[in-house]
Design an enzyme around this catalytic site. Sequence first.
Site, PDB file in Angstrom:
ATOM      1  N   SER A 272       0.866  -1.093   0.001  1.00  0.00           N
ATOM      2  CA  SER A 272       0.136  -0.086   0.030  1.00  0.00           C
ATOM      3  C   SER A 272       0.908   1.260   0.158  1.00  0.00           C
ATOM      4  O   SER A 272       1.269   1.742   1.195  1.00  0.00           O
ATOM      5  CB  SER A 272      -0.879  -0.035   1.227  1.00  0.00           C
ATOM      6  OG  SER A 272      -1.608   1.224   1.184  1.00  0.00           O
ATOM      7  N   GLU A 273       1.382   1.776  -1.167  1.00  0.00           N
ATOM      8  CA  GLU A 273       2.083   2.834  -1.238  1.00  0.00           C
ATOM      9  C   GLU A 273       1.638   3.982  -0.587  1.00  0.00           C
ATOM     10  O   GLU A 273       2.347   4.863  -0.096  1.00  0.00           O
ATOM     11  CB  GLU A 273       2.413   3.096  -2.695  1.00  0.00           C
ATOM     12  CG  GLU A 273       3.437   2.145  -3.367  1.00  0.00           C
ATOM     13  CD  GLU A 273       2.749   0.890  -3.702  1.00  0.00           C
ATOM     14  OE1 GLU A 273       3.446  -0.070  -4.017  1.00  0.00           O
ATOM     15  OE2 GLU A 273       1.487   0.654  -3.960  1.00  0.00           O
TER      16      GLU A 273
ATOM     17  N   GLN B 134       9.179   0.112  -3.728  1.00  0.00           N
ATOM     18  CA  GLN B 134      10.062  -0.860  -4.547  1.00  0.00           C
ATOM     19  C   GLN B 134      10.431  -0.521  -6.037  1.00  0.00           C
ATOM     20  O   GLN B 134      11.551  -0.656  -6.269  1.00  0.00           O
ATOM     21  CB  GLN B 134       9.038  -2.249  -4.584  1.00  0.00           C
ATOM     22  CG  GLN B 134       9.973  -3.233  -4.533  1.00  0.00           C
ATOM     23  CD  GLN B 134       9.098  -4.556  -4.277  1.00  0.00           C
ATOM     24  OE1 GLN B 134       8.254  -5.032  -5.202  1.00  0.00           O
ATOM     25  NE2 GLN B 134       9.386  -5.041  -3.124  1.00  0.00           N
ATOM     26  N   PHE B 135       9.490   0.068  -6.798  1.00  0.00           N
ATOM     27  CA  PHE B 135       9.842   0.539  -8.142  1.00  0.00           C
ATOM     28  C   PHE B 135       9.261   1.918  -8.197  1.00  0.00           C
ATOM     29  O   PHE B 135       7.948   2.265  -7.697  1.00  0.00           O
ATOM     30  CB  PHE B 135       9.301  -0.279  -9.227  1.00  0.00           C
ATOM     31  CG  PHE B 135       9.968  -1.641  -9.186  1.00  0.00           C
ATOM     32  CD1 PHE B 135      11.167  -1.646 -10.073  1.00  0.00           C
ATOM     33  CD2 PHE B 135      10.025  -2.814  -8.944  1.00  0.00           C
ATOM     34  CE1 PHE B 135      11.803  -2.952 -10.386  1.00  0.00           C
ATOM     35  CE2 PHE B 135      10.472  -3.690  -8.776  1.00  0.00           C
ATOM     36  CZ  PHE B 135      11.696  -3.836  -9.574  1.00  0.00           C
ATOM     37  N   ALA B 136       9.998   2.872  -8.871  1.00  0.00           N
ATOM     38  CA  ALA B 136       9.307   4.084  -8.806  1.00  0.00           C
ATOM     39  C   ALA B 136       7.951   4.157  -9.767  1.00  0.00           C
ATOM     40  O   ALA B 136       7.065   5.124  -9.334  1.00  0.00           O
ATOM     41  CB  ALA B 136      10.387   5.258  -9.634  1.00  0.00           C
ATOM     42  N   ASP B 137       7.783   3.174 -10.457  1.00  0.00           N
ATOM     43  CA  ASP B 137       6.395   3.082 -11.147  1.00  0.00           C
ATOM     44  C   ASP B 137       5.387   2.866 -10.184  1.00  0.00           C
ATOM     45  O   ASP B 137       4.048   2.830 -10.786  1.00  0.00           O
ATOM     46  CB  ASP B 137       6.523   1.815 -12.278  1.00  0.00           C
ATOM     47  CG  ASP B 137       7.872   1.849 -13.111  1.00  0.00           C
ATOM     48  OD1 ASP B 137       9.089   1.680 -12.441  1.00  0.00           O
ATOM     49  OD2 ASP B 137       7.718   1.929 -13.999  1.00  0.00           O
ATOM     50  N   TYR B 138       5.506   2.411  -8.949  1.00  0.00           N
ATOM     51  CA  TYR B 138       4.418   2.070  -8.124  1.00  0.00           C
ATOM     52  C   TYR B 138       4.131   3.290  -7.188  1.00  0.00           C
ATOM     53  O   TYR B 138       3.177   3.148  -6.424  1.00  0.00           O
ATOM     54  CB  TYR B 138       5.024   0.966  -7.123  1.00  0.00           C
ATOM     55  CG  TYR B 138       5.306  -0.297  -7.612  1.00  0.00           C
ATOM     56  CD1 TYR B 138       5.215  -0.566  -9.154  1.00  0.00           C
ATOM     57  CD2 TYR B 138       5.929  -1.336  -6.850  1.00  0.00           C
ATOM     58  CE1 TYR B 138       5.358  -1.966  -9.512  1.00  0.00           C
ATOM     59  CE2 TYR B 138       6.333  -2.691  -7.468  1.00  0.00           C
ATOM     60  CZ  TYR B 138       6.039  -2.794  -8.744  1.00  0.00           C
ATOM     61  OH  TYR B 138       6.331  -3.849  -9.242  1.00  0.00           O
TER      62      TYR B 138
ATOM     63  N   PRO C  27      -0.024   5.639  -6.627  1.00  0.00           N
ATOM     64  CA  PRO C  27      -1.080   5.435  -5.560  1.00  0.00           C
ATOM     65  C   PRO C  27      -0.789   6.526  -4.391  1.00  0.00           C
ATOM     66  O   PRO C  27      -1.609   6.882  -3.708  1.00  0.00           O
ATOM     67  CB  PRO C  27      -1.173   4.182  -5.222  1.00  0.00           C
ATOM     68  CG  PRO C  27      -0.520   3.184  -6.251  1.00  0.00           C
ATOM     69  CD  PRO C  27       0.505   4.411  -6.868  1.00  0.00           C
TER      70      PRO C  27
ATOM     71  N   HIS D 124       8.077  -1.393 -14.639  1.00  0.00           N
ATOM     72  CA  HIS D 124       9.294  -1.591 -13.869  1.00  0.00           C
ATOM     73  C   HIS D 124      10.283  -0.438 -14.075  1.00  0.00           C
ATOM     74  O   HIS D 124      11.567  -0.761 -13.983  1.00  0.00           O
ATOM     75  CB  HIS D 124       9.554  -3.000 -13.420  1.00  0.00           C
ATOM     76  CG  HIS D 124       8.867  -3.677 -12.982  1.00  0.00           C
ATOM     77  ND1 HIS D 124       7.657  -4.347 -13.792  1.00  0.00           N
ATOM     78  CD2 HIS D 124       8.523  -4.262 -11.576  1.00  0.00           C
ATOM     79  CE1 HIS D 124       6.964  -5.104 -12.972  1.00  0.00           C
ATOM     80  NE2 HIS D 124       7.625  -4.947 -11.707  1.00  0.00           N
TER      81      HIS D 124
END
Length: 337
Positions: free
Chosen positions: A59-60, A82-86, A89, A129
């Site tokens: 849960s970002e 974990q990855f900038a793409d995440y 949210p 990713h």
Amino acid sequence: MPKRTMIEAIREAMDVMMERDDKVVVFGQDVGFFGGVFRCTEGLQRKYGAARCFDTPISESGIVGVAVGMGAYGLRPVVEIQFADYVYPAYDQIVSEAARLRFRSAGDYTAPMVIRMPCGGGIFGAQTHSQSPEAVFTHVAGLQTIIPSNPYDAKGLLISAIENDDPVIFLEPKRLYNGPFNGHYDQPVVPWSKHALSETPEGYYSIPIGKAAIRRQGSAVTVLAYGTMVYVAEAAVSETGIDAEVIDLRSLVPLDIDTITASVAKTGRCVIVHEATRLSGFGTQLAAEVQERCFYHLEAPILRVTGWDTPYPHAHEWDYFPGPERVGRALLQVMEA
């Protein structure tokens, strides 16, 4: 001094600060027992316990929201996305809470927190990713945004970020994590990435946020780059033989505009290189800053070499990246103008 990878340097920065200040806490998805998907936090939970280095749910928004509260309470959270793409949210928490807390409370509260994120491509991680979202943070007043290009800088800048009393976005180019990188796992190491493994002092040291580094002195053209693209720029300069000055921005916000303008005023030409897409990329801001301040010094149009304006192309990853050949063509173009 021992040579370290960026992963080792980042881990040591957190270790140093956790030892110096018991208010520093580290958390995120899989960062505790597992040590992070890239092992940047490996061993920290064993050393400092699960109360100071712990795992979170996926849960970002929750991760960043908790960090904002911790920072307001007096702690110094260092969270990993974990990855900038995440991160998307959590964007509302970053923009509406972390970035504005000092201003909306008239200075009564701050959010001394660091959001670490691996960014960029190079591991065939596809669209979810491999993104380079730095521009979406540089637009937000109240945030500071850092992208190091080598282990020495990564450690010193991360220490400064943890000590900072305002929220810092700390983007880590994953292609640089393990030192000299290659085109694919079965290809030889690219020579121009050799400095991705660097001598890094043990213990505490810091690098001021907002100060660029001149990686190569030159008089013919200024090249502005950050992260992985610093090495691409250096390779292009070497291959073309042009006497270029290569500036590693290191910090996008705050931006070392004095170093940039002094260089462009000297060279009269400017090429900007970044991995993110061209449209509304940070290079757009750089070009505007240079044009506004150095217009009467310029002898050629400012050129940008960037990623494509498309969703991240998994099958064409290495064509998407600005490489030495594309940067070299831009250098030759500005020299011929």
